[in-house]
Design an enzyme around this catalytic site. Sequence first.
Site, PDB file in Angstrom:
ATOM      1  CG  ASP A   1     -15.194 -23.822  32.201  1.00 38.82           C
ATOM      2  OD1 ASP A   1     -14.597 -24.081  33.327  1.00 38.82           O
ATOM      3  OD2 ASP A   1     -16.305 -24.198  31.853  1.00 38.82           O
TER       4      ASP A   1
ATOM      5  CB  ALA B   1     -14.137 -31.280  32.129  1.00 40.87           C
ATOM      6  CB  ALA B   2      -8.766 -28.811  33.697  1.00 38.85           C
ATOM      7  N   GLY B   3      -9.427 -31.366  35.858  1.00 35.51           N
ATOM      8  CA  GLY B   3      -8.450 -32.161  36.321  1.00 35.51           C
ATOM      9  C   GLY B   3      -8.269 -33.802  36.068  1.00 35.51           C
ATOM     10  CG  ASP B   4     -13.000 -34.641  35.921  1.00 37.24           C
ATOM     11  OD1 ASP B   4     -11.865 -35.518  36.805  1.00 37.24           O
ATOM     12  OD2 ASP B   4     -13.724 -34.588  35.739  1.00 37.24           O
TER      13      ASP B   4
ATOM     14  N   GLY C   1      -2.821 -26.446  38.390  1.00 32.36           N
ATOM     15  CA  GLY C   1      -2.177 -25.455  38.101  1.00 32.36           C
ATOM     16  C   GLY C   1      -1.617 -24.960  36.945  1.00 32.36           C
TER      17      GLY C   1
END
Length: 315
Positions: free
Chosen positions: A245, A248-251, A221
């Site tokens: 939000d 999907a940040a990791g994706d 993060g």
Amino acid sequence: MNTVFVVGSLNIDQTIRVPSFPRAGETIRGSDATFSPGGKGANQAVAASRAGAAVRLVGRVGQDAHGAAILQVLAESNIDSSHVKLTDSASTGTAVIAVDDQGENQIILSPGANAALSFADVDAGLATLTPNDVLVLQLEIPRDIVRHAARAAKLCGAFVILNAAPSPLEIEGLFDDIDLLVVNEQEIQDLARLANASGDLAELTETLPSVLGPAVLCTAGAQGAVTFLGRRPVHISAPEVSVADTTAAGDTFVGYLAASLAADRELPAAMAIAGRAASIAVTRPGAVESIPWRHELPTLQDHDTQSAALFLSHP
């Protein structure tokens, strides 16, 4: 041109905004539900494509309106979806996502058609894989499919990335053919428990490869991301952004990372690009719709890849 192959899940995301997550037995009022394409496989394929890579996705959707919507988004993102098969035995996978006022999420998965993905689907989809290509895997599809795909890729010399999400319940044999394991803060702690290891995030990133096998890259993060090249720590910072939000940040990070590695960038540079893309994704709601295109990323500076001292000193 090198290709990013993705074998993974395709879901329709049902998202509800909530002021806070409910406690056990509590009912809270949320926003009206929105429906949009997602799934870790689809998200990572879209991210890799929007990063500029040639991408082939292998997966399953149902013969329903949700499956059709996902296929349309894949086409709009220039992804080869010829090996995304339709199944009439199950509906398209579904993810029910609650997003709170801080942008954090909780997700419940119903696999649907993802559970029907077969060895034959994988073999057909990876038939053109070459040693210069990158294979990306996650754990929203059956574990034996993940292991089969990884083995096929290693036999032809491709580079294999596993995003160990959701966290596995057991790890025996899972990482045998994996080159790079990408995990977040919770997932690395889950893996540490399974491996009877302990330490903070940086310590685990350094020590788990000797236990699990592959190199480990941990995203954290606001702290950025860290990995070790031999004994040398590599840390990328995370820019300060207003989080809407984290879905999907990791994706986004994984897809951009894979695209950069397929383009023969060194891992530190690939991490810096991936971190920038993820920092944009968290400022937008949704999954696929939050993933930026390459031209949206700011110009990277030399200081984007830093010493891991700050990360290593974090409690």
